[in-house]
Design a protein around this motif. Structure first.
Motif, PDB file in Angstrom:
ATOM      1  N   VAL A 148       2.292  -2.898  -2.552  1.00 15.65           N
ATOM      2  CA  VAL A 148       1.271  -3.564  -1.742  1.00 15.65           C
ATOM      3  C   VAL A 148       0.748  -2.614  -0.672  1.00 15.65           C
ATOM      4  N   GLU A 149       1.672  -1.943  -0.004  1.00 20.15           N
ATOM      5  CA  GLU A 149       1.285  -0.991   1.031  1.00 20.15           C
ATOM      6  C   GLU A 149       0.538   0.198   0.432  1.00 20.15           C
ATOM      7  N   GLY A 183      -8.783  -1.188   9.031  1.00 21.51           N
ATOM      8  CA  GLY A 183      -9.061  -0.495  10.286  1.00 21.51           C
ATOM      9  C   GLY A 183      -7.901   0.344  10.782  1.00 21.51           C
ATOM     10  N   ARG A 184      -6.681  -0.062  10.458  1.00 23.95           N
ATOM     11  CA  ARG A 184      -5.491   0.687  10.869  1.00 23.95           C
ATOM     12  C   ARG A 184      -4.660   1.030   9.653  1.00 23.95           C
ATOM     13  N   SER A 185      -3.704   1.941   9.843  1.00 28.63           N
ATOM     14  CA  SER A 185      -2.792   2.301   8.769  1.00 28.63           C
ATOM     15  C   SER A 185      -2.028   1.073   8.294  1.00 28.63           C
ATOM     16  N   ALA A 186      -1.749   1.030   7.003  1.00 27.29           N
ATOM     17  CA  ALA A 186      -1.094  -0.139   6.419  1.00 27.29           C
ATOM     18  C   ALA A 186       0.278  -0.393   7.030  1.00 27.29           C
ATOM     19  N   GLN A 191       2.329  -7.224   6.565  1.00 28.86           N
ATOM     20  CA  GLN A 191       2.120  -7.469   5.150  1.00 28.86           C
ATOM     21  C   GLN A 191       2.313  -8.955   4.841  1.00 28.86           C
ATOM     22  N   PRO A 192       1.564  -9.484   3.875  1.00 35.45           N
ATOM     23  CA  PRO A 192       1.716 -10.906   3.528  1.00 35.45           C
ATOM     24  C   PRO A 192       3.113 -11.181   2.989  1.00 35.45           C
ATOM     25  N   THR A 193       3.637 -12.329   3.278  1.00 30.89           N
ATOM     26  CA  THR A 193       4.966 -12.732   2.816  1.00 30.89           C
ATOM     27  C   THR A 193       4.815 -13.778   1.724  1.00 30.89           C
ATOM     28  N   ALA A 198       1.123 -12.407  -1.418  1.00 28.05           N
ATOM     29  CA  ALA A 198       1.044 -10.987  -1.738  1.00 28.05           C
ATOM     30  C   ALA A 198       0.093 -10.728  -2.901  1.00 28.05           C
ATOM     31  N   ARG A 199       0.172 -11.569  -3.939  1.00 25.33           N
ATOM     32  CA  ARG A 199      -0.721 -11.385  -5.096  1.00 25.33           C
ATOM     33  C   ARG A 199      -2.175 -11.617  -4.693  1.00 25.33           C
ATOM     34  N   GLU A 200      -2.417 -12.626  -3.853  1.00 23.76           N
ATOM     35  CA  GLU A 200      -3.784 -12.878  -3.401  1.00 23.76           C
ATOM     36  C   GLU A 200      -4.323 -11.691  -2.607  1.00 23.76           C
ATOM     37  N   TYR A 201      -3.434 -11.105  -1.788  1.00 25.80           N
ATOM     38  CA  TYR A 201      -3.841  -9.962  -0.969  1.00 25.80           C
ATOM     39  C   TYR A 201      -4.169  -8.747  -1.826  1.00 25.80           C
ATOM     40  N   VAL A 202      -3.293  -8.412  -2.775  1.00 22.48           N
ATOM     41  CA  VAL A 202      -3.530  -7.211  -3.580  1.00 22.48           C
ATOM     42  C   VAL A 202      -4.720  -7.392  -4.509  1.00 22.48           C
ATOM     43  N   GLU A 203      -4.981  -8.607  -4.948  1.00 19.23           N
ATOM     44  CA  GLU A 203      -6.169  -8.840  -5.764  1.00 19.23           C
ATOM     45  C   GLU A 203      -7.439  -8.663  -4.943  1.00 19.23           C
TER      46      GLU A 203
END
Length: 566
Positions: A148-149, A183-186, A191-193, A198-203
Motif C-alpha cells: 500500500v505504501e 502532498g507528503r511522503s507516504a 494508512q487505511p486500516t 485498504a483495497r478501496e484506497y489502493v484502487e
C-alpha cells in the motif's frame, strides 16, 4: 622533498598511506584515466590523485568532507599523494563528481584492474595461483515498503519529478484532491486500516496512476515526460501491482504464494454464474522478487532471503581474493548483483574477467552455492581452472534412508541403469529440467512392485517405478566423482583454505562499511564495492610482512612458545 622528511619524522613506523607509497610508487597515473575527462576546458584536479584519495577514503571509512580535510591537513596523505606541505586540497564535492564518472560503464572495474596490474608488477599477485570467492548481502539505502505504501510513494515520487520538469503543465492535469493524498511522503500519512478500506484506497491510487500515465503519454504533455525515471518506475510498479480483468476493470493483484504452498493447495476451482473458473488462471499474482520493484527511490534494489538466516532489500557483493602462501591476500575482482541472483550465475563472469586480466588461478575455491557440475566442467575446459568446492549431495545420501543415484550402475553404451538389486531399466529418454538437458530413467512399475527393497528405494506405496534424472555423460561423471571425493579427509583439509573468505567478508563489513549502501542504484553501489576492495588491499598490503612468522600474542601463548619454533 620536505614532505617526505616531515612525514617520516612524525611517523617513524609509517602509516598505511605512507607504506603504500613506498611499495607502489605510482599506484595511479593520469594516463590511466585520460579517456574519462575532456581534453579542453579549465584544468581540474588530477584524476590519478582523485582515484588515490577515493581509495584511501574507503581504506579508513571516511566521509567526503573528512577525506578532503585529510588531503589538506594530514602529512601522511600529502606524502602518499606526492604533495607539498603548503599545497592546498580541494572541495569535497569533487569526490562525488569523480564517483559519478566511475559509475559510467565499466570504469570502476578498470580502476581495480589498474591496481591489480600494479600489484602484479610488484610480484604481489600472480597468475595460475590460488584464489577464493565468497558473497555477502548488502542493504540498500532505502527501507522496504509495504505494498500500500509502495504504490502511494511511487505516485508521489512521479508527481515530484514531473513538477520539476513542468509544474505549469502538471497543475493543469492534476485534480485538486491529489494534494491531500500525495502532498507528503507516504510514511507521514496514516494508512487505511482494515482490508476493505485498504483495497478501496489502493484502487483509488491505481486509478490516479493510470490517469497520470495517460496524461504523460498524451499529446499535450512535455516531450521529456515519458523519459523521466520516476514515470518509468510508476509504469513498472503499476504493471506489477495492478491488472485489468476481462471487463476492463483495474484490479489490485493478490499477494504471491510460494511454489510449495501452491503445490499443496493445488488448483482451486470456484463457480460463478454457472461457470467454473480456475483461480490460478487469473493473472492476478504479484511477480517474484527477481523483477519486483520494492521502492521507487531505488528501483534496482530487490528483496531476497536466505532461508532461516536473513532477509534483506538490496544487492549482493562477490569478492575474489588471492590466497597464495608468502603473499598478501588481495582482492582482485568484485561483482555486484541484484539480491535474488544466484551465486552460481556469476562464476563464468568472474572467470572471464580474470582471464582478460591474465590472472586466472590454477585453483579456485568456492562454496556450494557456486559449484555445479556445469561450472566445474566449464571452468576446466574454457579457462583451465580447477574448481575446488562441494557439489550438492544427493538428497537420499547420508543419514536419510533410500538408495541414492550413486548406488545405481550407469551403462553409457546401452543407455540403461542397473539398480542395487540387479534390475536393468529400459533405455533412458532425453528430457529438460530447469531449462537444461537431462536424461530421464524410469524403471518398470512391474519390476519395482515385485522388488523386496521397493520401500527403501522408491519411498512410495502405490507401486510406481523408481525415476532418476541423469546429467549428460561428462557432467554426470564430474558429479559422481566429486560427491565421492569431497567425503575424504584429504579433500576436506584442502578445502579448508576457502574459510579465509569469511574473514575477508568480516573485514570489509565491519572495518569498511560494506554491508550498508552509501548510494542508490546498482552502478554506484558497485563503485562503493570496488573502492572498498581497493581500500582493503591498501590496508592488507601494509600489514603484510614477508618471511615473518607470527609471534605469540597472549601470555599463555608465550608460555607454550619455544625458541626452537623459529
Amino acid at each position: 622533498m620536505e614532505t617526505a622528511r616531515v612525514a617520516w619524522a612524525a611517523s617513524p613506523k609509517g602509516t598505511p598511506a605512507m607504506l603504500m607509497r613506498d611499495r607502489l610508487q605510482d599506484l595511479f597515473v593520469d594516463d590511466d584515466f585520460s579517456e574519462w575527462f575532456p581534453a579542453d576546458g579549465r584544468r581540474g584536479v588530477s584524476p590519478a590523485r582523485l582515484a588515490l584519495v577515493s581509495v584511501l577514503q574507503y581504506a579508513e571509512n571516511l566521509t567526503d568532507r573528512q577525506a578532503a580535510r585529510a588531503v589538506a591537513c594530514r602529512i601522511d596523505w600529502k606524502y602518499a599523494l606526492g604533495m607539498e606541505l603548503t599545497e592546498p586540497g580541494f572541495d569535497h564535492s569533487v569526490l562525488s563528481e569523480f564517483r559519478d564518472r566511475l559509475a559510467e560503464g565499466d570504469r570502476a572495474d578498470q580502476l581495480l584492474a589498474v591496481m591489480v596490474d600494479r600489484l602484479a608488477e610488484a610480484g604481489l599477485v600472480r597468475a595460475r595461483g590460488r584464489q577464493r570467492t565468497d558473497s555477502t548481502h548488502v542493504l540498500a539505502a532505502v527501507r522496504r515498503l509495504g505494498r500500500v505504501e509502495l504504490v502511494a510513494e511511487t505516485m508521489r515520487a512521479a508527481l515530484e519529478a514531473l513538477a520539476k520538469l513542468d509544474e505549469v503543465w502538471l497543475a493543469g492535469v492534476m485534480p485538486t484532491d491529489w494534494a491531500g493524498r500525495y502532498g507528503r511522503s507516504a510514511r507521514h500519512e496514516r494508512q487505511p486500516t482494515g482490508a476493505a478500506a485498504a483495497r478501496e484506497y489502493v484502487e483509488q491510487v491505481g486509478a490516479d496512476g493510470i490517469a497520470l500515465l495517460r496524461a504523460v503519454y498524451g499529446a499535450t504533455a512535455p516531450a521529456a515526460g515519458p523519459g523521466v525515471g520516476a514515470v518509468e518506475v510508476l509504469r513498472q510498479v503499476w504493471v506489477q501491482q495492478y491488472w485489468y480483468d476481462e471487463f476492463g476493470q483495474l484490479r489490485w493483484r493478490e499477494a504471491k504464494v510460494s511454489r510449495a504452498r501452491k503445490s499443496r493447495e493445488g488448483t482451486t476451482r470456484r463457480r460463478s454464474g454457472g461457470t467454473t473458473v480456475d483461480d490460478d488462471a487469473e493473472p492476478a499474482r504479484v511477480p517474484w522478487s527477481r523483477v519486483e520493484v520494492v521502492s521507487p527511490h531505488d528501483p534496482q534494489a530487490r528483496f531476497s532471503h536466505k532461508p532461516g538466516k536473513v532477509e534483506w532489500v538490496g544487492y549482493k557483493d562477490h569478492q575474489t581474493e588471492t590466497c597464495d602462501e608468502e603473499r598478501p591476500n588481495l582482492i582482485v575482482h568484485v561483482v555486484t548483483t541484484p539480491a535474488p541472483e544466484q551465486d552460481v550465475d556469476v562464476v563464468e563472469a568472474i572467470h572471464t574477467a580474470l582471464a582478460e586480466r591474465r590472472i586466472t588461478p590454477a585453483e579456485h575455491y568456492l562454496d556450494s552455492g557456486y559449484v555445479t557440475p556445469e561450472t566445474v566442467h566449464r571452468a576446466s575446459t574454457a579457462h583451465a581452472i580447477t574448481v575446488v568446492g562441494p557439489v550438492r549431495q544427493d538428497p537420499r545420501a547420508g543419514d536419510r534412508p533410500g538408495f541414492a543415484k550413486e548406488d545405481f550402475h550407469i551403462d553409457w553404451q546401452t543407455e540403461t541403469m542397473t539398480c542395487p538389486q540387479g534390475t536393468v531399466s529400459p533405455r533412458w529418454k532425453p528430457t529438460m529440467a530447469d531449462g537444461k538437458p537431462r536424461l530421464s530413467v524410469l524403471f518398470r512399475r512391474a519390476d519395482c512392485r515385485a522388488c523386496a527393497a521397493r520401500q527403501q528405494c522408491t519411498g512410495n506405496v502405490d507401486g510406481k517405478g523408481r525415476h532418476l534424472l541423469l546429467l549428460p555423460e561428462p557432467l554426470q561423471e564430474i558429479q559422481t566423482r566429486a560427491r565421492a571425493l569431497q567425503q575424504t579427509p584429504e579433500w576436506k583439509r584442502r578445502y579448508a583454505l576457502r574459510a579465509g573468505c569469511e574473514a575477508t567478508v568480516s573485514e570489509t563489513v565491519h572495518a569498511h562499511g560494506l554491508r550498508h549502501c552509501r548510494y542508490r542504484g546498482l552502478a554506484k553501489t558497485h563503485v562503493q564495492h570496488i573502492l572498498t576492495a581497493a581500500g582493503t588491499n591498501i590496508v592488507r598490503l601494509t600489514q603484510h610482512r614477508p618471511n615473518q612468522r607470527r609471534r605469540p600474542r597472549s601470555r599463555l601463548q608465550q608460555l607454550f612458545h619455544t625458541p626452537t619454533e623459529d
